[in-house]
Design a protein around this motif. Structure first.
Motif, short mmCIF file in Angstrom:
data_model
loop_
_atom_site.label_atom_id
_atom_site.label_comp_id
_atom_site.label_asym_id
_atom_site.label_seq_id
_atom_site.Cartn_x
_atom_site.Cartn_y
_atom_site.Cartn_z
N MET A 141 74.16 7.48 -0.73
CA MET A 141 75.57 7.09 -0.80
C MET A 141 76.15 6.87 0.59
O MET A 141 76.89 5.91 0.83
N GLU A 152 79.42 4.64 1.15
CA GLU A 152 80.27 5.27 0.14
C GLU A 152 80.46 6.76 0.47
O GLU A 152 80.06 7.64 -0.30
N HIS A 200 82.36 8.97 -2.23
CA HIS A 200 81.53 9.35 -3.37
C HIS A 200 80.54 10.45 -2.97
O HIS A 200 80.28 11.38 -3.75
#
Length: 217
Positions: free
Chosen positions: A128, A133, A136
Motif C-alpha cells: 500500500m 496509499e 489505507h
C-alpha cells in the motif's frame, strides 16, 4: 526451572541474544554462549548440545555444565534454552528440563503462527505504501508499528547473494550458488533486524520479497 535443577537457565531469541535468564547473574554467563547457540540453530530441530563442564583456572565461572536445546519444530528454530548445572542432571532434574522444553516449544510454535500472520500484514502494508496509499496503510496497520508510518521513514533493500550471482552471470552452477548463499542469509538477516528492533523498543517493518528483503525504519 533454575530452582528445580539447582542451577541456572536462560532463553535465547533467533539471533542468539539472551532474552531472559534466572537467577539474574546468569545473564552474563549465558551471553558467553551466543556462538554455541548460533551453531545449534544450524542443526535440524530438535537439537541439543553440551558445553562446558571442565575446570578452567582462568575462568572458573565457566566450569559449569551447560545443556543447549533448540525450541520449535521449524527448520531454523527461532529460540533456544540453556540449562547450567554443576553436574549432569538427575532423573527429577531431567524431567523438569524436558517439561520446560515441551512447554516452550508449544509457546514458540504459537508465536511462529502469529509471526507468519504478521508477515502477511507487513507485506500488505508495504504494498500500500509503495502504491501511494499511505492512508489505507495506516488504517490497516493501526497501532501495530507505533508512529513508524506517521514520520519520515527510510527504506532499505537487501538482496541475496544468489540473486546478485544470477544477475552477473547466468552460467553459475547450482552447487556454487548454494555454497555462496550459506543457507538462508536473508532469513538470518530478518531475524537479526527484528531481534535488534525488539531489544531497542523500536518499530520496524521487515518484508521478505522473494530474494530481496525490504526494511522500513
Amino acid at each position: 526451572l533454575a530452582a528445580q535443577v539447582d542451577g541456572w537457565a536462560a532463553l535465547y531469541d533467533a539471533s542468539g541474544a539472551v532474552v531472559a535468564a534466572a537467577p539474574e547473574w546468569a545473564g552474563r554467563r549465558a551471553a558467553r554462549l551466543t556462538a554455541d547457540v548460533q551453531r545449534l540453530r544450524e542443526r535440524p530441530a530438535p537439537a541439543s548440545s553440551v558445553v562446558g563442564g571442565t575446570a578452567n583456572a582462568e575462568h572458573p565461572e565457566n566450569a559449569d555444565r551447560v545443556e543447549l536445546h533448540s525450541l520449535g519444530t521449524s527448520r531454523r528454530p527461532r529460540s533456544a534454552l540453556a540449562v547450567g548445572t554443576a553436574a549432569a542432571p538427575g532423573t527429577a532434574e531431567r524431567y523438569a528440563v524436558h517439561s520446560a522444553i515441551a512447554l516452550l516449544t508449544l509457546t514458540t510454535e504459537r508465536s511462529r503462527s502469529l509471526h507468519e500472520a504478521g508477515l502477511r500484514i507487513d507485506g500488505a502494508v508495504l504494498r500500500m505504501l509503495l502504491a501511494g496509499e499511505p492512508d489505507h496503510a495506516r488504517t490497516v496497520a493501526g497501532d501495530l508499528y507505533g508512529g513508524l508510518l506517521d514520520a519520515p521513514f527510510r527504506i532499505a533493500v537487501a538482496e541475496s547473494p544468489a540473486a546478485r550471482t544470477r544477475a552477473s552471470t547466468a552460467a553459475q552452477s547450482a552447487g556454487d550458488t548454494a555454497a555462496e548463499t550459506g543457507g538462508d542469509p536473508l532469513g538470518t538477516l530478518t531475524e537479526v533486524v527484528e531481534s535488534a528492533a525488539a531489544r531497542a523498543g523500536e518499530a520496524v517493518l521487515v518484508v521478505p520479497e522473494g530474494e530481496r528483503l525490504v526494511v522500513l525504519a
